[in-house]
Design an enzyme around this catalytic site. Sequence first.
Site, mmCIF file in Angstrom:
data_model
loop_
_atom_site.group_PDB
_atom_site.id
_atom_site.type_symbol
_atom_site.label_atom_id
_atom_site.label_comp_id
_atom_site.label_asym_id
_atom_site.label_seq_id
_atom_site.Cartn_x
_atom_site.Cartn_y
_atom_site.Cartn_z
ATOM 1 N N TYR A 108 0.831 -1.194 0.000
ATOM 2 C CA TYR A 108 0.000 0.000 0.000
ATOM 3 C C TYR A 108 0.875 1.257 0.000
ATOM 4 O O TYR A 108 1.677 1.449 0.919
ATOM 5 C CB TYR A 108 -0.923 0.008 1.248
ATOM 6 N N LYS B 150 -0.894 -7.837 -3.253
ATOM 7 C CA LYS B 150 -2.276 -7.437 -3.020
ATOM 8 C C LYS B 150 -2.294 -5.924 -3.038
ATOM 9 O O LYS B 150 -1.618 -5.264 -2.244
ATOM 10 C CB LYS B 150 -2.721 -7.971 -1.659
#
Length: 250
Positions: free
Chosen positions: A144, A175
């Site tokens: 992220y 992810k």
Amino acid sequence: MVSIKNITRKGKALILAYDQGMEHGPEQDFDENNVDPKYVIDIAKESKVTALAVGKGIAEKYNKEIRKSKIPLIVKLNGKTSLYNGEPVSRPTGTVEEALKLGAKAVGYTIYIGSQHESEMFRDFSRIQKKAHENRLPVVLWVYPRGKSVKNEKSRKNLSYASRAGLELGADIVKVKYNGKSKDLEWISKAAGKTKVVIAGGTKSKEKEFLKQVKEISSSGAIGMAIGRNIWQHKKPIEFTKKVKKSLKV
Ligand code: FBP
């Protein structure tokens, strides 16, 4: 190359994510049902997701239930709480050896690229990645872009930077978040090269809108999704997961 076949089906992935108790706190995300890890393990079992991702403590305390469910386990090896307010940093909370003892089929790890603590997180992760690969365990990396220097966490530039950083750091699956633009996701997936991409679910949204996004995601280069709240906050999680699986072709 380390194989991801134990946590995928026909090359596709639907990972049930349940680390939000640590990341967001029970008051923010849980109700009387889903506060109980057993409730979520049962959803994983009944809906036959391709893997369940939890922290070390849940993997340990509910090991009997997880093993009985036969759902492949991903043990998250770091985490932080939302009470912490500084530049984002997540340090190891467990080891690859512990994950192996718990029966993990993969390990999970979170990195905030762009944070002032990025280099520490890279250093910690490189050790975990090395150990995991020595043991033939695939690594799923939550990447992220976050911190004072990151203006837009979901821009094409930052999301493709995240997927590329995952490739270069040696993740088997990254992810990342979805910004709602399928063209951007095609680029983000390309930037990840041979590292596969899964998309995070995000806060609970309306079923119809969510399923529309799932369809877009499945045809834009990602191999699937890692969903938490949209599944275990759903009133009928098993029926809903079936629909998600259909769209993802899992
Ligand atoms: P959700 O599907 O519930 O969004 O879960 C995905 C996830 O990556 C979790 O694994 C993690 O706890 C959470 O999102 C982190 O969210 P953030 O740091 O953006 O608040």
